[in-house]
Scaffold this motif. Structure first.
Motif, PDB file in Angstrom:
ATOM      1  N   ARG A 401      67.243  85.378   8.156  1.00 12.51           N
ATOM      2  CA  ARG A 401      68.109  85.305   9.342  1.00 12.51           C
ATOM      3  C   ARG A 401      67.340  84.784  10.548  1.00 12.51           C
ATOM      4  O   ARG A 401      67.819  83.911  11.274  1.00 12.51           O
ATOM      5  N   GLN A 402      66.145  85.325  10.781  1.00 10.65           N
ATOM      6  CA  GLN A 402      65.363  84.918  11.950  1.00 10.65           C
ATOM      7  C   GLN A 402      65.000  83.442  11.881  1.00 10.65           C
ATOM      8  O   GLN A 402      65.075  82.721  12.873  1.00 10.65           O
ATOM      9  N   ILE A 403      64.630  82.987  10.689  1.00 12.81           N
ATOM     10  CA  ILE A 403      64.258  81.573  10.524  1.00 12.81           C
ATOM     11  C   ILE A 403      65.469  80.678  10.769  1.00 12.81           C
ATOM     12  O   ILE A 403      65.374  79.635  11.425  1.00 12.81           O
ATOM     13  N   ASP A 406      66.324  80.507  14.515  1.00  9.39           N
ATOM     14  CA  ASP A 406      65.342  79.775  15.319  1.00  9.39           C
ATOM     15  C   ASP A 406      65.353  78.277  15.043  1.00  9.39           C
ATOM     16  O   ASP A 406      64.939  77.492  15.907  1.00  9.39           O
ATOM     17  N   ASN A 407      65.814  77.880  13.860  1.00 14.83           N
ATOM     18  CA  ASN A 407      65.676  76.484  13.469  1.00 14.83           C
ATOM     19  C   ASN A 407      67.005  75.761  13.278  1.00 14.83           C
ATOM     20  O   ASN A 407      67.154  74.617  13.734  1.00 14.83           O
ATOM     21  N   ILE A 408      67.958  76.382  12.596  1.00  8.89           N
ATOM     22  CA  ILE A 408      69.215  75.699  12.284  1.00  8.89           C
ATOM     23  C   ILE A 408      70.271  75.932  13.351  1.00  8.89           C
ATOM     24  O   ILE A 408      71.007  75.018  13.741  1.00  8.89           O
ATOM     25  N   PHE A 409      70.342  77.149  13.864  1.00 19.33           N
ATOM     26  CA  PHE A 409      71.372  77.470  14.862  1.00 19.33           C
ATOM     27  C   PHE A 409      71.304  76.573  16.089  1.00 19.33           C
ATOM     28  O   PHE A 409      72.351  76.100  16.554  1.00 19.33           O
ATOM     29  N   PRO A 410      70.125  76.275  16.671  1.00 18.80           N
ATOM     30  CA  PRO A 410      70.102  75.365  17.836  1.00 18.80           C
ATOM     31  C   PRO A 410      70.620  73.971  17.523  1.00 18.80           C
ATOM     32  O   PRO A 410      71.150  73.291  18.402  1.00 18.80           O
ATOM     33  N   LEU A 411      70.475  73.550  16.249  1.00 19.37           N
ATOM     34  CA  LEU A 411      70.961  72.219  15.874  1.00 19.37           C
ATOM     35  C   LEU A 411      72.479  72.161  15.908  1.00 19.37           C
ATOM     36  O   LEU A 411      73.078  71.206  16.413  1.00 19.37           O
ATOM     37  N   TYR A 412      73.129  73.183  15.359  1.00 14.47           N
ATOM     38  CA  TYR A 412      74.593  73.192  15.345  1.00 14.47           C
ATOM     39  C   TYR A 412      75.196  73.641  16.661  1.00 14.47           C
ATOM     40  O   TYR A 412      76.360  73.320  16.951  1.00 14.47           O
ATOM     41  N   PRO A 714      71.022  93.842  21.926  1.00 13.85           N
ATOM     42  CA  PRO A 714      70.998  94.428  20.565  1.00 13.85           C
ATOM     43  C   PRO A 714      71.886  93.716  19.563  1.00 13.85           C
ATOM     44  O   PRO A 714      71.525  93.571  18.397  1.00 13.85           O
ATOM     45  N   ILE A 715      73.057  93.258  20.011  1.00 13.32           N
ATOM     46  CA  ILE A 715      73.991  92.660  19.051  1.00 13.32           C
ATOM     47  C   ILE A 715      73.863  91.145  18.980  1.00 13.32           C
ATOM     48  O   ILE A 715      74.564  90.513  18.182  1.00 13.32           O
ATOM     49  N   LEU A 716      72.993  90.556  19.791  1.00 14.30           N
ATOM     50  CA  LEU A 716      72.867  89.097  19.827  1.00 14.30           C
ATOM     51  C   LEU A 716      71.416  88.687  19.673  1.00 14.30           C
ATOM     52  O   LEU A 716      70.515  89.324  20.231  1.00 14.30           O
ATOM     53  N   HIS A 717      71.216  87.625  18.907  1.00 12.63           N
ATOM     54  CA  HIS A 717      69.893  87.013  18.818  1.00 12.63           C
ATOM     55  C   HIS A 717      69.610  86.260  20.116  1.00 12.63           C
ATOM     56  O   HIS A 717      70.525  85.875  20.859  1.00 12.63           O
ATOM     57  N   ARG A 718      68.368  86.016  20.427  1.00 11.97           N
ATOM     58  CA  ARG A 718      68.005  85.342  21.665  1.00 11.97           C
ATOM     59  C   ARG A 718      68.651  83.962  21.762  1.00 11.97           C
ATOM     60  O   ARG A 718      69.154  83.566  22.817  1.00 11.97           O
ATOM     61  N   GLN A 719      68.651  83.216  20.663  1.00 11.31           N
ATOM     62  CA  GLN A 719      69.277  81.901  20.667  1.00 11.31           C
ATOM     63  C   GLN A 719      70.785  81.997  20.883  1.00 11.31           C
ATOM     64  O   GLN A 719      71.383  81.177  21.581  1.00 11.31           O
ATOM     65  N   ALA A 720      71.402  83.039  20.304  1.00 10.29           N
ATOM     66  CA  ALA A 720      72.838  83.230  20.502  1.00 10.29           C
ATOM     67  C   ALA A 720      73.141  83.576  21.953  1.00 10.29           C
ATOM     68  O   ALA A 720      74.140  83.112  22.522  1.00 10.29           O
ATOM     69  N   LEU A 721      72.268  84.376  22.592  1.00 10.02           N
ATOM     70  CA  LEU A 721      72.468  84.722  23.999  1.00 10.02           C
ATOM     71  C   LEU A 721      72.377  83.482  24.879  1.00 10.02           C
ATOM     72  O   LEU A 721      73.167  83.315  25.822  1.00 10.02           O
ATOM     73  N   ILE A 722      71.422  82.602  24.578  1.00 12.81           N
ATOM     74  CA  ILE A 722      71.288  81.357  25.346  1.00 12.81           C
ATOM     75  C   ILE A 722      72.558  80.519  25.243  1.00 12.81           C
ATOM     76  O   ILE A 722      73.047  79.965  26.240  1.00 12.81           O
TER      77      ILE A 722
END
Length: 771
Positions: A401-403, A406-412, A714-722
């Protein structure tokens, strides 16, 4: 559809205050009708009573004496003192008088002594006010278009002379300066062009009265050759480019008329556009006259119906003989413009010429709505499929999940931000059209090519469909045993999607809204090369949109880093993210949109000399400082960056919020008719404006999360918060867009700006007299 709604729908919105106020007059008629309903049981006055006879006698005192002979009628007509009265012997209601035949028009209600007559007297008083307002506005606009016609006439003189100079040999030019012989013999073949110029007036060219007199007086003797017009004309048709802008800074522009055929084509293109805008102005003016005459006819017939009188005949007779109803200057100009344009800009092809002068409005197609609905349905299905896959495969709790985040989520996430902005823009288009904000004119879209909200929703839903399909394919390929051994292939899916989007955007073929795509590309090009291009509203409006898409620009930066460094082969972007070059460009990419707006403000300051551009530029400069300090704080560069980020962010937030609400939206006016808003509003519900003000203040604080150090929820990853914070900024921008354009529209309404002015290519030397 009732006439009131049809009348409002066909108005030129920028002229709406100059139209007859049909609703207010109808409300007065409602008061008259209610009074008559309350008194309908009263007995009518017997025919032939003393009051009736006294009325007839009183009316006769206002009638013009016909004279013992017809000589008096001629005397009256020579003075243009028109008097109109209801001529029915059984019903003398009104007497209309106009000095000099053009106003001010005054209507005397002859039954004001009757019970309830004061209501009808108020009606006619208000009717006269509206009619005089309409006549004055129409006459002023006709005077303006006549002056514009004279200017275009001079432009045509110069254009034809320039055509002769460019297309004809020097020997022919010298021959053109020889006076034409009195005999009717035919000139040499090359001189047919010059002869055609001499005959332009009789074949539909726009010629002013003074010029006609000059032509008539010179026809008996020597006629001045059109080529000599160029001795008094200067020209500036150089297209504004970065090179031309730099040349203007180094030396004055070249206005010599030794131009090439390419420059002649530029002149023709400019004048073609000027004629098209002038023709549009004439059509709007003709439509204005027709609609108002129709409105006065409707309101008078409604008056006759409610009061059972016969006053409309006399009043409408006055309307027909007034300047509004009898002036034919606009109709004649329309015919002459059509004739001139078809002859000189369409090679005599009427169909081609009228297609340019009367562009067809974009027609809504059912297939657009159908395909949009299909795409929306499929996108919702795929979104549900993504949620199901994530839940069934328990991807959120998996070790990868963390990988992935950090890598795919910013692309989409890049595509998600673009889609959200398109949805907000589609909502803007819907409400702009609903509240009759003329966004097409404000943005300068080519008539018939502007996108509606359905077309934008179609594009947004199509991009959503493709993006969600790519997300599912990426998830499936990650968990599929047959393909997980080739992670490099799976990582190329987002890149392929980005390349497809860029390919569609820059596709040169006339498909997928070609005109709108290239309009967007042109505005983006002008914005990125600020301040080398003149700043127009579409340019700085687009640059403002980019300031709300900083995270999308950073996603593009991550694309370049992720694939160029080769991190996609191992799904590990640590090499890219930890590189000093990437960190520096993180600041540069975030600053670019605000720097472009700063440069645009400086360009407008130089050209327009407005002090507001100084403060606006200062706002963007302080924003650059705040973003730089915030990014330095995020990268843990030291406490000084945190202090600077706090101070600059607070100042910028307050200044930007004030600028949005007070300057861009024009709200919070202390002495406004609408408390704390502005005098004119397009939305009838005032609460909407206050809600928008509060939302703007709250959403402006969203970017403070990075300063306050809120990186993990707590409920959001850092990338999701951004991404969530970036979405809030896009929503704020969408709200800002509506009220910003509403304010621009109302400014155009206040100044009656309903068409754009085209800079003409020729200007005459004031020190010499035009031949």
């Amino acid at each position: 559809m009732k006439f009131g709604k049809e009348f409002a729908s066909q108005m030129v919105q920028e002229w709406q205050t100059a139209y007859m106020d049909y609703n207010s007059l109808k409300n007065i008629l409602k008061d008259i009708m209610r009074f008559r309903q309350r008194t309908q049981t009263a007995a009518p006055t017997p025919a032939g009573s003393s009051s009736s006879s006294s009325l007839k006698r009183r009316v006769s005192l206002y009638r013009a004496f016909s004279g013992l002979t017809n000589r008096y009628n001629n005397f009256r007509n020579s003075h243009h003192n028109d008097t109109f009265a209801a001529a029915d012997d059984d019903d003398h209601v009104i007497l209309v008088n106009a000095e000099e035949g053009s106003g001010p028009y005054q209507t005397k209600f002859m039954l004001s002594s009757e019970e309830g007559g004061q209501y009808e007297a108020v009606f006619f008083k208000r009717l006269d006010e509206e009619f005089n307002k309409v006549v004055k506005f129409y006459k002023d606009k006709v005077d303006e278009v006549m002056k514009d016609a004279d200017n275009l006439t001079q432009q045509m003189d110069a254009l034809i002379a320039l055509r002769i100079k460019v297309d004809i040999t020097p020997i022919s030019i010298e021959l053109s300066k020889v006076p034409a012989p009195a005999a009717t013999g035919r000139r040499p073949g090359r001189m047919d062009i010059i002869e055609e110029v001499d005959q332009m007036d009789s074949e539909g060219g726009m010629v002013g009265k003074e010029q006609k007199k000059t032509n008539n007086s010179s026809s008996a003797g020597f006629r001045r050759s059109p080529i000599e017009v160029l001795d008094h004309v200067k020209m500036n048709v150089e297209a504004e480019t970065p090179v031309s802008t730099m040349m203007k800074l180094l030396k004055s522009s070249n206005s010599d008329l030794n131009c090439t055929k390419g420059e002649l084509r530029k002149v023709e293109d400019i004048l073609r556009q000027a004629f098209a805008e002038f023709y549009k102005q004439l059509r709007l003016l003709k439509n204005y006259s027709f609609l108002n005459q129709m409105a006065f006819s409707k309101i008078m017939k409604k008056y006759d119906k409610i009061t059972s009188r016969n006053a409309s005949k006399a009043y409408l007779q006055m309307v027909d003989k007034s300047y509004l109803g009898s002036s034919d200057e606009v109709s004649k100009l329309i015919e002459r413009v059509e004739s001139t344009f078809i002859k000189h800009f369409s090679n005599g092809n009427r169909r081609k010429g009228m297609k340019t002068l009367k562009p067809q409005a974009r027609r809504e197609k059912h297939r657009t709505t159908f395909v949009m609905g299909l795409f929306v349905g499929c996108a919702i299905a795929l979104l549900l499929a993504v949620i199901v896959i994530i839940q069934v495969k328990n991807i959120l709790n998996s070790p990868g999940r963390q990988i992935y985040m950090d890598n795919i989520f910013p692309l989409y996430s890049f595509f998600g931000l673009i889609i959200l902005h398109m949805l907000m823009y589609a909502g803007n288009l819907f409400f702009w059209r609903r509240y009759r904000v003329n966004y097409s004119f404000i943005f300068g879209f080519k008539p018939g090519t502007e996108l509606g909200y359905r077309q934008v929703l179609l594009l947004a839903s199509g991009l959503s469909l493709v993006t969600l399909a790519a997300v599912i394919s990426n998830l499936e390929m990650e968990i599929d045993p047959r393909t997980k051994n080739f992670p490099g292939v799976t990582e190329l899916v987002p890149l392929a999607l980005l390349l497809l989007l860029l390919l569609i955007t820059f596709c040169p073929f006339n498909i997928l809204y070609h005109s709108s795509r290239f309009f967007l590309i042109k505005c983006a090009f002008h914005s990125f090369l600020a301040p080398l291009y003149k700043v127009t509203l579409p340019d700085f409006f687009l640059a403002d949109q980019l300031t709300s898409q900083v995270q999308a620009l950073r996603s593009l930066q991550f694309y370049i880093c992720y694939y160029m460094w080769g991190d996609f082969r191992r799904r590990n972007s640590s090499t890219c993210l930890n590189h000093n070059v990437f960190k520096i460009f993180t600041i540069i990419v975030a600053v670019i949109p605000y720097w472009l707006r700063f440069l645009q403000c400086m360009r407008r300051l130089v050209e327009e000399k407005g002090k507001a551009h100084i403060f606006n530029g200062l706002k963007y400069f302080l924003t650059i400082v705040a973003i730089t300090a915030r990014t330095g704080n995020e990268l843990k560069w030291g406490n000084i960056w945190l202090i600077t980020a706090w101070a600059s962010s607070i100042i910028v937030t307050i200044l930007a919020t004030y600028w949005d609400i007070v300057i861009d939206w024009g709200l919070l006016r202390i002495h406004s008719k609408n408390a704390l808003l502005r005098d004119k509003l397009v939305i009838p519900h005032k609460t909407v404006y206050f809600v928008a003000i509060v939302l703007n203040m709250i959403l402006r604080l969203a970017w403070m999360q990075s300063v306050m150090g809120i990186y993990n929820v707590p409920i959001l990853h850092r990338q999701a918060l951004i991404v969530v914070v970036a979405c809030l900024e896009i929503i704020r921008r969408g709200i800002w867009n509506f009220f910003r354009l509403e304010n621009e529209h109302l400014n155009n309404v206040g100044k009656y700006r309903a068409f754009k002015s085209v800079p003409l290519p020729f200007y005459y030397d004031q020190s010499t007299k035009h031949p």
